[in-house]
Design a protein around this motif. Structure first.
Motif, PDB file in Angstrom:
ATOM      1  N   UNK A 166       0.791  -1.242   0.018  1.00 18.25           N
ATOM      2  CA  UNK A 166       0.053   0.085   0.249  1.00 18.25           C
ATOM      3  C   UNK A 166       0.735   1.184  -0.161  1.00 18.25           C
ATOM      4  N   UNK A 167       0.678   2.127  -0.904  1.00 17.99           N
ATOM      5  CA  UNK A 167       1.236   3.292  -1.007  1.00 17.99           C
ATOM      6  C   UNK A 167       0.329   4.507  -0.610  1.00 17.99           C
ATOM      7  N   UNK A 168       0.650   5.283   0.536  1.00 17.63           N
ATOM      8  CA  UNK A 168      -0.226   6.349   1.132  1.00 17.63           C
ATOM      9  C   UNK A 168       0.296   7.580   0.530  1.00 17.63           C
ATOM     10  N   UNK A 169      -0.696   8.308   0.249  1.00 17.09           N
ATOM     11  CA  UNK A 169      -0.511   9.641  -0.504  1.00 17.09           C
ATOM     12  C   UNK A 169      -1.554  10.721   0.014  1.00 17.09           C
ATOM     13  N   UNK A 170      -1.192  11.953  -0.010  1.00 14.31           N
ATOM     14  CA  UNK A 170      -1.922  13.099   0.147  1.00 14.31           C
ATOM     15  C   UNK A 170      -2.526  13.561  -1.083  1.00 14.31           C
ATOM     16  N   UNK A 171      -3.681  14.077  -1.104  1.00 15.57           N
ATOM     17  CA  UNK A 171      -3.990  14.713  -2.214  1.00 15.57           C
ATOM     18  C   UNK A 171      -4.544  16.431  -1.516  1.00 15.57           C
ATOM     19  N   UNK A 172      -3.814  17.367  -2.201  1.00 11.09           N
ATOM     20  CA  UNK A 172      -4.185  18.611  -1.990  1.00 11.09           C
ATOM     21  C   UNK A 172      -4.676  19.328  -3.032  1.00 11.09           C
ATOM     22  N   UNK A 173      -6.079  19.261  -3.160  1.00 10.75           N
ATOM     23  CA  UNK A 173      -6.767  19.930  -4.250  1.00 10.75           C
ATOM     24  C   UNK A 173      -6.456  21.457  -4.373  1.00 10.75           C
ATOM     25  N   UNK A 174      -6.410  21.779  -5.779  1.00  9.14           N
ATOM     26  CA  UNK A 174      -6.329  23.036  -5.912  1.00  9.14           C
ATOM     27  C   UNK A 174      -7.217  23.850  -6.784  1.00  9.14           C
ATOM     28  N   UNK A 175      -6.972  24.734  -7.653  1.00  9.74           N
ATOM     29  CA  UNK A 175      -8.304  25.668  -8.540  1.00  9.74           C
ATOM     30  C   UNK A 175      -8.331  24.683  -9.771  1.00  9.74           C
ATOM     31  N   UNK A 176      -7.089  23.980  -9.828  1.00 12.66           N
ATOM     32  CA  UNK A 176      -7.236  23.138 -11.293  1.00 12.66           C
ATOM     33  C   UNK A 176      -6.981  23.904 -12.435  1.00 12.66           C
ATOM     34  N   UNK A 177      -6.812  23.262 -13.854  1.00  8.70           N
ATOM     35  CA  UNK A 177      -7.356  21.803 -13.752  1.00  8.70           C
ATOM     36  C   UNK A 177      -5.925  20.911 -13.704  1.00  8.70           C
ATOM     37  N   UNK A 178      -4.843  21.338 -13.573  1.00  4.87           N
ATOM     38  CA  UNK A 178      -3.710  20.309 -13.684  1.00  4.87           C
ATOM     39  C   UNK A 178      -3.308  19.858 -12.410  1.00  4.87           C
ATOM     40  N   UNK A 189      -9.774  14.888  -9.522  1.00  6.41           N
ATOM     41  CA  UNK A 189      -8.640  15.623 -10.350  1.00  6.41           C
ATOM     42  C   UNK A 189      -8.772  15.662 -11.792  1.00  6.41           C
ATOM     43  N   UNK A 190      -9.967  15.468 -12.447  1.00 10.59           N
ATOM     44  CA  UNK A 190     -10.127  15.062 -13.799  1.00 10.59           C
ATOM     45  C   UNK A 190      -9.776  16.554 -14.695  1.00 10.59           C
ATOM     46  N   UNK A 191      -9.638  16.404 -15.755  1.00 15.18           N
ATOM     47  CA  UNK A 191      -9.541  17.826 -16.766  1.00 15.18           C
ATOM     48  C   UNK A 191      -8.230  18.288 -17.156  1.00 15.18           C
ATOM     49  N   UNK A 192      -7.137  18.001 -16.355  1.00 16.77           N
ATOM     50  CA  UNK A 192      -5.979  18.772 -16.937  1.00 16.77           C
ATOM     51  C   UNK A 192      -4.751  17.619 -17.053  1.00 16.77           C
ATOM     52  N   UNK A 193      -3.820  18.267 -17.533  1.00 17.42           N
ATOM     53  CA  UNK A 193      -2.455  17.044 -17.627  1.00 17.42           C
ATOM     54  C   UNK A 193      -1.915  17.022 -16.463  1.00 17.42           C
ATOM     55  N   UNK A 194      -0.839  16.201 -16.163  1.00 20.73           N
ATOM     56  CA  UNK A 194      -0.184  15.673 -15.213  1.00 20.73           C
ATOM     57  C   UNK A 194       1.306  15.897 -15.419  1.00 20.73           C
ATOM     58  N   UNK A 252      -6.234  18.986 -26.683  1.00 16.62           N
ATOM     59  CA  UNK A 252      -7.475  19.471 -27.143  1.00 16.62           C
ATOM     60  C   UNK A 252      -8.246  20.013 -26.014  1.00 16.62           C
ATOM     61  N   UNK A 253      -7.457  20.179 -24.671  1.00 14.44           N
ATOM     62  CA  UNK A 253      -8.290  20.975 -23.532  1.00 14.44           C
ATOM     63  C   UNK A 253      -8.489  19.821 -22.528  1.00 14.44           C
ATOM     64  N   UNK A 254      -8.347  18.641 -22.849  1.00  8.76           N
ATOM     65  CA  UNK A 254      -8.972  17.524 -21.770  1.00  8.76           C
ATOM     66  C   UNK A 254      -7.782  16.411 -21.481  1.00  8.76           C
TER      67      UNK A 254
END
Length: 321
Positions: A71-83, A153-158, A317-319
């Motif tokens: 198991x790999x434990x991660x933090x998710x820190x949401x931003x304004x997005x999209x990336x 986290x959908x919608x942007x690049x990584x 194309x934006x997604x």
């Protein structure tokens, strides 16, 4: 008995005849132990700081390694997005080491995923003696795929942001993932010549080794054996990876006063990739560019990511696929 009683020679200590033959063996044993600890370091003591301590939003995520179920434990820190930027810490550290970088990326509007590598922090452990490069690269690929599939986290690049040891899997995973990587930022690594880098690391450890490992014969055996065991466990192949078929943008950050991964070793890796950005943080030790050259570091990192994300967004194309 005096020296005169033995014809002028100093008396021999018991076991003295065994010390010279035993010295290389001691070095080999010590090297084997430390090579294992390189990939399975002792966990740091005390409470680890989290993004919440900086007033940042915090969610938790667990990714199960497809390689062996760790198991790999991660933090998710949401931003304004999209990336989204996936942050990978250095060897022997935890995701807490990158809190300053996480805050920087969040305030720039990016989602941030920061995870503990296997055998580190809150993530699970293995007792593996081989294929460590494949394990760490596979783990990062799993985190990358889980990030792309996360509906929050959908919608942007990584992009990937690696430090020291994790810069190796960050480059390797680009061609092993079905999810495109818009950019890789490699801070304080990776070295072009990995065996030479391990020998350098062994030499640095010599200053902190116990006395029984510091003798000339013992330490000479230790250095050679450490490189051998560490490379045998790592089993790094196809290095440096050929990324000529990918549009991934690369940035290499060197710390000017880095004694762990020499600046020239990283510069050689950067030169291997035409078009890669290469910048040196003035006066900074290993992985401390943000602290020692903050204004320039922030400007270069955020500018690089903005350009990479814009280019990736146009190509997709934006997604996100």
């Amino acid at each position: 008995m005096t020296s005169a009683d033995t014809g002028g020679a100093a008396p021999r200590r018991p076991g003295g005849a065994l010390r010279a033959p035993a010295a290389p063996l001691l070095g080999i044993v010590g090297a084997a132990k430390h090579a294992y600890q390189l990939y399975h370091p002792p966990l740091p003591a005390g409470r680890a700081r989290t993004p919440a301590d900086k007033g940042l939003p915090l969610l938790h995520k667990t990714v199960v390694a497809s390689f062996d179920g760790v198991p790999l434990r991660a933090w998710v820190v949401p931003g304004a997005g999209p990336h989204t930027v996936i942050v990978c810490h250095g060897m022997g550290r935890t995701k807490s080491m990158a809190l300053g970088h996480i805050e920087l990326l969040h305030r720039a509007g990016h989602h941030v995923i920061a995870y503990d590598m296997r055998n580190h922090g809150d993530s699970g452990a293995d007792r593996a003696l081989g294929r460590m490069a494949e394990r760490y690269t596979s783990d990062l690929r799993d985190v990358l795929h889980a990030t792309a599939a996360d509906p929050r986290l959908r919608g942007g690049a990584i992009a990937l942001y690696g430090f020291s040891f994790s810069t190796w899997p960050a480059l390797q995973v680009v061609r092993r993932s079905r999810v495109p990587v818009a950019a890789v930022i490699a801070d304080s690594g990776p070295a072009y010549d990995v065996p030479a880098g391990l020998r350098h690391f062994a030499a640095l450890r010599g200053r902190t080794l116990p006395p029984w490992l510091r003798g000339p014969l013992t330490f000479a055996a230790y250095e050679r054996a450490f490189e051998f065991f560490a490379m045998r466990m790592l089993r790094l192949t196809d290095w440096p990876p050929d990324l000529s078929a990918y549009d991934t943008r690369l940035m290499f950050i060197v710390s000017a006063d880095d004694t762990f991964v020499r600046p020239d070793a990283v510069a050689r890796t950067a030169r291997h990739y035409p078009g890669a950005e290469h910048w040196t943080a003035a006066g900074a030790p290993h992985m401390r560019g943000l602290r020692f050259d903050a204004a320039e570091y922030e400007k270069r990192v955020l500018g690089f990511l903005a350009e990479a994300f814009d280019a990736s967004e146009g190509a997709m194309g934006g997604g996100r696929p």
